[in-house]
Design a protein around this motif. Structure first.
Motif, PDB file in Angstrom:
ATOM      1  N   PHE A   1       0.745  -1.455  -0.043  1.00  0.00           N
ATOM      2  CA  PHE A   1       0.236  -0.041  -0.093  1.00  0.00           C
ATOM      3  C   PHE A   1       0.637   1.391   0.028  1.00  0.00           C
ATOM      4  O   PHE A   1       0.728   2.156  -1.140  1.00  0.00           O
ATOM      5  N   THR A   2       1.905   1.425   0.733  1.00  0.00           N
ATOM      6  CA  THR A   2       2.610   2.731   1.123  1.00  0.00           C
ATOM      7  C   THR A   2       3.863   3.017  -0.506  1.00  0.00           C
ATOM      8  O   THR A   2       3.487   3.649  -0.908  1.00  0.00           O
ATOM      9  N   GLY A   3       4.167   1.800  -1.482  1.00  0.00           N
ATOM     10  CA  GLY A   3       4.589   2.008  -2.324  1.00  0.00           C
ATOM     11  C   GLY A   3       3.961   1.856  -3.392  1.00  0.00           C
ATOM     12  O   GLY A   3       3.641   2.948  -4.325  1.00  0.00           O
TER      13      GLY A   3
ATOM     14  N   CYS B   1     -13.677  -4.047  -4.631  1.00  0.00           N
ATOM     15  CA  CYS B   1     -12.291  -4.856  -3.506  1.00  0.00           C
ATOM     16  C   CYS B   1     -13.715  -5.008  -1.964  1.00  0.00           C
ATOM     17  O   CYS B   1     -13.035  -4.904  -0.788  1.00  0.00           O
ATOM     18  N   ASP B   2     -14.545  -4.687  -2.959  1.00  0.00           N
ATOM     19  CA  ASP B   2     -15.990  -4.896  -1.588  1.00  0.00           C
ATOM     20  C   ASP B   2     -16.140  -4.247  -0.091  1.00  0.00           C
ATOM     21  O   ASP B   2     -16.126  -4.526   1.244  1.00  0.00           O
TER      22      ASP B   2
ATOM     23  N   MET C   1     -14.205   0.476   8.144  1.00  0.00           N
ATOM     24  CA  MET C   1     -14.889  -0.114   7.343  1.00  0.00           C
ATOM     25  C   MET C   1     -14.288  -1.812   6.893  1.00  0.00           C
ATOM     26  O   MET C   1     -12.894  -1.861   8.007  1.00  0.00           O
ATOM     27  N   HIS C   2     -14.176  -1.940   5.744  1.00  0.00           N
ATOM     28  CA  HIS C   2     -13.730  -3.917   6.297  1.00  0.00           C
ATOM     29  C   HIS C   2     -13.594  -3.958   4.101  1.00  0.00           C
ATOM     30  O   HIS C   2     -15.011  -2.836   3.513  1.00  0.00           O
ATOM     31  N   LEU C   3     -12.544  -4.387   3.893  1.00  0.00           N
ATOM     32  CA  LEU C   3     -12.238  -4.613   2.141  1.00  0.00           C
ATOM     33  C   LEU C   3     -11.882  -5.966   2.438  1.00  0.00           C
ATOM     34  O   LEU C   3     -10.828  -6.139   3.159  1.00  0.00           O
TER      35      LEU C   3
ATOM     36  N   TYR D   1      -8.227  -4.219  -3.209  1.00  0.00           N
ATOM     37  CA  TYR D   1      -7.466  -3.275  -2.483  1.00  0.00           C
ATOM     38  C   TYR D   1      -5.594  -2.461  -3.816  1.00  0.00           C
ATOM     39  O   TYR D   1      -5.749  -1.406  -3.504  1.00  0.00           O
ATOM     40  N   ALA D   2      -5.573  -3.375  -3.358  1.00  0.00           N
ATOM     41  CA  ALA D   2      -4.061  -3.174  -4.150  1.00  0.00           C
ATOM     42  C   ALA D   2      -3.471  -3.323  -5.483  1.00  0.00           C
ATOM     43  O   ALA D   2      -2.726  -2.796  -5.921  1.00  0.00           O
ATOM     44  N   LEU D   3      -4.720  -4.519  -6.019  1.00  0.00           N
ATOM     45  CA  LEU D   3      -4.711  -4.730  -7.323  1.00  0.00           C
ATOM     46  C   LEU D   3      -5.386  -3.418  -8.282  1.00  0.00           C
ATOM     47  O   LEU D   3      -4.487  -3.105  -8.747  1.00  0.00           O
ATOM     48  N   GLY D   4      -5.784  -3.492  -7.633  1.00  0.00           N
ATOM     49  CA  GLY D   4      -5.973  -1.590  -8.056  1.00  0.00           C
ATOM     50  C   GLY D   4      -5.413  -0.498  -7.708  1.00  0.00           C
ATOM     51  O   GLY D   4      -5.470   0.233  -8.927  1.00  0.00           O
TER      52      GLY D   4
END
Length: 444
Positions: free
Chosen positions: A40-42, A121-122, A184-186, A191-194
């Motif tokens: 996520f950071t990168g 990502c739900d 929230m949750h996902l 999410y990362a692939l997006g």
């Protein structure tokens, strides 16, 4: 092109979308910024910098979101690992309000990026915190009152023991809890692939299977992999638990901790509603935390147990299942379809560690279980700092992150001693969110 090679097996991998392969770096390239780490950071550092017009190269040692970004519990909570009551006692009210504002921005970044890039990502609202200790009910009330009154945060409310039982039907939780509809949750891997797709579309050059073995401290810097190199003006270290020996000056600030999860077989809708009536993500405040939620296809995704060695428990399904049954004994006959583990990075005082090592070398790690939101924020802060805006990086620089006792050499056996020390230093009552523990990890 779909590819699952070298990704750890998990429920997230089995339901991944836009899972594509990126090439290995095999030549010398130039960039304005080289980002080391594809979590996520990168990824958000890359997206933000590319949007600002920088030429960005991102190097990932394995696969995009191979680490905690693709394996975590999927919870997006409010605030930092320490709550505002603890933070006010340590830093005062004004600085705590600044920290709270950064955490609120972190959640907004997650929501906005999902909307902007149409990431499937739900994403689902609702986060719940519970306890097995009746003494915690007073702490929950004080915490909610503080947020409602002093932070104008109206999305959170207190839950009685009865209300918790009606929502979860678990015999374990006797201390009430909180319900935060701002959390929230996902699906974290999606999410990362997006985000990776958004980075690629913005012009970022992404390389997988390109482990960095060295980078020079001069400017421009040379970032070397086994088969190639990047010459860049600026560097972002976004390795988190997998920093290892790449940068010894900050490696001792974090401890890689293994967490484990499972996914049950799909449950009937009535069963899912019984164990999680409102489809929220849930975690408790044990030292060895339980955290769980429902997947989009009605599986219970349950995290429980952790260790501090180089090996995972075996068989992993049985190990996590035993913990799951402490919370939901009625699931004893349910099949476990997936079990997996991965490393997160925690700091001694459980606060995120962001900063600058050289005029051109920035880093962010140590999110201590709040990685989806805070790592997303960190990527934004890294881009701001490289662009010359240091305001939010300066906020984090005021948080002193101790080095683990023994540094990288002895941090594994010294981990509990360090956590016990900071627990005794900062904990004033039994209802505190950072419980005192003995060396076996039990709450005392």
């Amino acid at each position: 092109m779909q590819s699952i090679s070298d990704h750890p097996d998990s429920y997230y991998l089995a339901t991944a979308k836009d899972l594509i392969s990126y090439p290995q770096l095999t030549e010398s390239v130039k960039a304005d910024v080289c980002i080391i780490g594809g979590g996520f950071t990168g990824l958000l550092s890359a997206v933000n910098l590319a949007e600002r017009g920088y030429k960005v190269t991102l190097l990932e040692a394995n696969k995009i979101a191979w680490g905690a970004s693709g394996r975590n519990g999927g919870h997006v909570g409010s605030g930092h690992n320490k709550d505002v009551l603890q933070l006010e006692s340590e830093y005062g009210k004004l600085f705590t309000q600044e920290l709270w504002a950064t955490a609120e921005e972190a959640k907004s970044i997650v929501r906005n990026r999902i909307d902007q890039h149409q990431i499937d990502c739900d994403l689902t609202p609702g986060s719940m915190k519970v306890s097995d200790n009746p003494a915690d009910a007073d702490h929950f009330k004080r915490y909610v009152d503080k947020l409602n009154t002093d932070y104008n945060y109206e999305h959170i409310s207190c839950l009685s023991e009865t209300e918790v039982f009606e929502m979860l039907h678990s015999p374990l939780f006797k201390g009430g809890g909180t319900l935060d509809m701002g959390g929230m949750h996902l699906h974290p891997l999606n999410y990362a692939l997006g985000l990776a797709k958004a980075a690629k579309d913005a012009g970022v050059d992404i390389y997988e299977d390109s482990r960095v073995i060295y980078y020079s401290k001069n400017q421009p810097s040379t970032v070397s992999t086994e088969n190639g190199q990047v010459v860049a003006d600026q560097i972002v270290l976004a390795c988190n638990a997998y920093l290892d020996k790449l940068e010894r000056r900050i490696a001792g600030k974090i401890m890689p901790v293994n967490n484990f999860m499972l996914a049950t077989e799909p449950l009937e809708q009535s069963e899912a509603d019984f164990i999680n009536r409102d489809n929220v993500c849930v975690h408790d405040n044990k030292f060895h935390i339980h955290y769980f939620r429902m997947s989009a296809d009605n599986r219970l995704l349950f995290g429980g147990g952790e260790n501090y060695t180089r090996k995972f428990p075996h068989p992993l399904k049985d190990y996590v299942r035993e913990t799951m049954l402490e919370v939901y004994p009625e699931l004893t006959q349910k099949r476990i379809d997936y079990a997996w583990g991965g490393s997160i990075a925690v700091t001694v005082n459980r606060m995120s560690h962001l900063g600058k090592l050289e005029p051109n070398v920035f880093f962010a790690h140590g999110f201590s279980g709040h990685g989806i939101a805070l790592a997303s924020l960190a990527g934004t802060v890294m881009a701001e700092a490289i662009s010359g805006t240091l305001d939010r990086l300066d906020i984090f620089s005021k948080i002193k992150i101790p080095t683990f006792p023994g540094g990288t050499l002895l941090r594994w056996p010294g981990f509990y001693l360090g956590m016990l020390y900071y627990c005794l230093l900062y904990t004033s009552d039994a209802a505190d969110d950072t419980p005192c523990v003995d060396l076996g990890g039990r709450r005392i």
